[in-house]
Design a protein around this motif. Structure first.
Motif, short mmCIF file in Angstrom:
data_model
loop_
_atom_site.label_atom_id
_atom_site.label_comp_id
_atom_site.label_asym_id
_atom_site.label_seq_id
_atom_site.Cartn_x
_atom_site.Cartn_y
_atom_site.Cartn_z
N ALA A 15 39.44 52.61 40.78
CA ALA A 15 40.59 51.81 41.21
C ALA A 15 41.64 51.85 40.11
CB ALA A 15 40.14 50.37 41.46
N GLU A 16 42.86 52.26 40.48
CA GLU A 16 43.94 52.33 39.48
C GLU A 16 44.88 51.15 39.65
OE1 GLU A 16 45.93 56.10 39.19
OE2 GLU A 16 47.74 55.17 38.36
N VAL A 17 45.20 50.50 38.54
CA VAL A 17 46.13 49.37 38.58
C VAL A 17 47.52 49.90 38.88
CG1 VAL A 17 47.09 47.43 37.30
CG2 VAL A 17 44.76 48.19 36.83
N VAL A 18 48.15 49.39 39.95
CA VAL A 18 49.51 49.83 40.28
C VAL A 18 50.53 48.71 40.07
CG1 VAL A 18 48.81 51.68 41.84
CG2 VAL A 18 49.13 49.38 42.75
N GLU A 19 50.06 47.46 39.98
CA GLU A 19 51.00 46.36 39.80
C GLU A 19 50.23 45.16 39.25
OE1 GLU A 19 52.99 45.44 43.45
OE2 GLU A 19 54.41 44.05 42.52
N ILE A 20 50.88 44.38 38.40
CA ILE A 20 50.25 43.16 37.86
C ILE A 20 51.22 42.00 38.08
CG2 ILE A 20 49.43 42.00 35.78
CD1 ILE A 20 48.58 44.75 34.72
N LEU A 21 50.75 40.97 38.75
CA LEU A 21 51.60 39.82 39.07
C LEU A 21 51.06 38.58 38.37
CD1 LEU A 21 51.56 40.50 42.93
CD2 LEU A 21 53.41 41.10 41.36
N PRO A 22 51.81 38.01 37.42
CA PRO A 22 51.37 36.75 36.80
C PRO A 22 51.41 35.63 37.84
CG PRO A 22 53.25 37.73 35.63
CD PRO A 22 53.13 38.45 36.93
N GLU A 23 50.36 34.83 37.91
CA GLU A 23 50.32 33.73 38.88
C GLU A 23 50.46 32.39 38.17
OE1 GLU A 23 50.36 34.19 42.04
OE2 GLU A 23 49.46 36.12 42.49
N THR A 24 49.64 32.19 37.12
CA THR A 24 49.72 31.00 36.26
C THR A 24 49.46 31.53 34.85
OG1 THR A 24 47.40 30.35 36.07
CG2 THR A 24 48.53 29.71 38.12
N PRO A 25 49.57 30.67 33.82
CA PRO A 25 49.31 31.18 32.46
C PRO A 25 47.92 31.80 32.30
CG PRO A 25 50.42 29.06 32.36
CD PRO A 25 50.11 29.30 33.81
N ARG A 26 46.95 31.39 33.13
CA ARG A 26 45.59 31.91 32.98
C ARG A 26 45.16 32.83 34.11
NH1 ARG A 26 41.14 28.09 32.31
NH2 ARG A 26 41.94 27.13 34.20
N VAL A 27 46.06 33.08 35.04
CA VAL A 27 45.67 33.82 36.25
C VAL A 27 46.66 34.94 36.55
CG1 VAL A 27 45.28 33.63 38.75
CG2 VAL A 27 44.57 31.76 37.24
N LYS A 28 46.14 36.11 36.85
CA LYS A 28 46.99 37.21 37.30
C LYS A 28 46.43 37.82 38.57
CE LYS A 28 48.79 38.70 32.82
NZ LYS A 28 48.59 39.66 31.71
N SER A 29 47.33 38.36 39.38
CA SER A 29 46.90 39.18 40.51
C SER A 29 47.04 40.63 40.11
CB SER A 29 47.75 38.89 41.76
OG SER A 29 47.40 37.63 42.30
N LEU A 30 45.96 41.37 40.29
CA LEU A 30 45.91 42.79 39.94
C LEU A 30 45.90 43.59 41.23
CD1 LEU A 30 42.98 42.38 37.38
CD2 LEU A 30 45.43 42.42 36.85
N VAL A 31 46.91 44.45 41.38
CA VAL A 31 47.00 45.27 42.58
C VAL A 31 46.47 46.66 42.25
CG1 VAL A 31 48.50 46.14 44.40
CG2 VAL A 31 49.05 43.96 43.26
N PHE A 32 45.45 47.09 42.98
CA PHE A 32 44.82 48.38 42.73
C PHE A 32 45.09 49.34 43.88
CE2 PHE A 32 42.17 45.35 40.43
CZ PHE A 32 41.98 45.98 39.21
N SER A 33 45.16 50.61 43.54
CA SER A 33 45.10 51.66 44.55
C SER A 33 43.71 52.27 44.46
CB SER A 33 46.17 52.71 44.28
OG SER A 33 46.01 53.78 45.19
N VAL A 34 42.98 52.26 45.59
CA VAL A 34 41.58 52.68 45.58
C VAL A 34 41.37 53.81 46.60
CG1 VAL A 34 39.19 51.89 45.68
CG2 VAL A 34 41.00 50.24 45.15
#
Lengths: 250, 90
Positions: A15-34
């Motif tokens: 799975a390759e990371v294509v985008e990273i979205l900060p959600e809160t100071p301790r949480v991120k959404s990681l968008v993968f291309s699989v």
């Protein structure tokens, strides 16, 4: 062996990371291309495996945060301070990096709207992630039954997807979103300000509806308080589906 | 960390079960040999931090299944389960 013969087995996919979205100071959404991803249903999770240079491997489970979308898989990860995997995923992983994952996994904690009945969701902390996948899926349905989410977090800044959840509720008269902040509330806070209890569950979800399906996700004790509370109000235990998270893995 | 934080449920073991059985096992209904309770495997209590994975009955806490791994082998002890009910088309 023919590929079809092993479809039931899980294989590790890159799975390759294509985008990273900060959600809160301790949480991120990681968008993968699989490449090779077979698709998934709202509520399902994946196993993530990290391998160190010396061959040491660590594995954890994460819920998928968004409905199926081709080879795109979105995971929302909270950094646990004493964690072995989540600090790497939240702080170190960068666009272009690759990790291994396998899935989709799960058939019990899954909702695709097929039964048309009311959907009740109870989230504790990052337990909101699989429930958000259900609400995002529901927003794309032509016809959906009523839905309500009760989301408990410690403080306002810990609420994940806050703007999106408020927007979904504003746009949809059949969706209600209620928050409770258990430790710290801003001065103008109009939501709940205590741990969930039977009274709160009753106010948010109303009297028990036998057609409703309820999904509860959060830390173990949160899930048990919520599930016991719902059953205490008269909800049928078999229609209250639970998923506990914690520091699992091997 | 308190012991309650280490208590999970069968959802968390879905990947490991599928690795072993080649099927989605969280929706399989398991009968507890001790008390007779029938639950989907997702609803069982799971302790995954031990040297292996232990599944316990959510009603009476009896051990239903134990899985231990070492290098390239897996041992699975299902002796606490009296019956598994699978969907025929699963």
């Amino acid at each position: 062996m023919e590929r079809a013969a092993v479809l039931g087995r899980l294989t590790w996919l890159l799975a390759e990371v294509v985008e990273i979205l900060p959600e809160t100071p301790r949480v991120k959404s990681l968008v993968f291309s699989v490449p090779g991803w077979p698709g998934h249903r709202p509520g399902q999770h994946v196993d993530v495996r990290l391998t160190a240079e010396d061959g040491y491997q660590a594995q954890r489970s994460y819920s998928v945060a968004a409905p199926a979308d081709g080879e795109r898989v979105v995971l929302t990860v909270e950094r646990l301070e004493d964690g072995e995997v989540s600090p790497f995923l939240v702080d170190e992983l960068a666009v272009g990096d690759r990790i291994e994952l396998r899935g989709p996994i799960g058939g019990y904690f899954v909702w695709d709207g097929a039964d048309g009945g009311p959907l009740h969701l109870v989230a504790g902390g990052s337990g909101v992630v699989p429930l958000a996948a259900m609400l995002r899926h529901r927003a794309g349905l032509e016809q959906a039954g009523p839905a309500a989410l009760l989301y408990s977090a410690r403080a306002e800044g810990d609420l994940i997807y806050r703007e999106e959840l408020d927007r979904l509720a504003d746009e949809d008269d059949a969706l209600a979103v209620a928050y409770t902040l258990t430790r710290e509330q801003p001065p103008d806070w109009t939501g709940y300000d205590r741990r969930i209890d039977g009274e709160m569950l009753s106010e948010v979800f109303g009297s028990p509806d036998p057609a409703a399906t309820t999904f509860v996700c959060g830390p173990t004790r949160f899930v048990e308080v919520a599930a016991d509370g719902l059953v205490g109000l008269g909800y049928e235990a078999s229609r209250v589906r639970t998923e506990r998270f914690g520091p699992s893995g091997r | 960390m308190e012991s309650a934080d280490l208590k999970l449920d069968g959802n968390a073991a879905g990947g490991e079960l599928r690795e072993i059985f080649g099927a989605e096992m969280t929706v399989v209904r398991a009968t507890c040999a001790a008390c007779g309770a029938v639950r989907e495997m997702a609803e069982l209590t799971v302790y995954a931090h031990a040297p292996g994975t232990v599944f316990r009955c959510a009603s009476c806490d009896a051990v239903l299944v134990r899985i231990v791994r070492a290098e390239s082998r897996v041992w699975l002890d299902p002796s606490g389960v009296s019956c598994l009910e699978l969907l025929a088309d699963a």
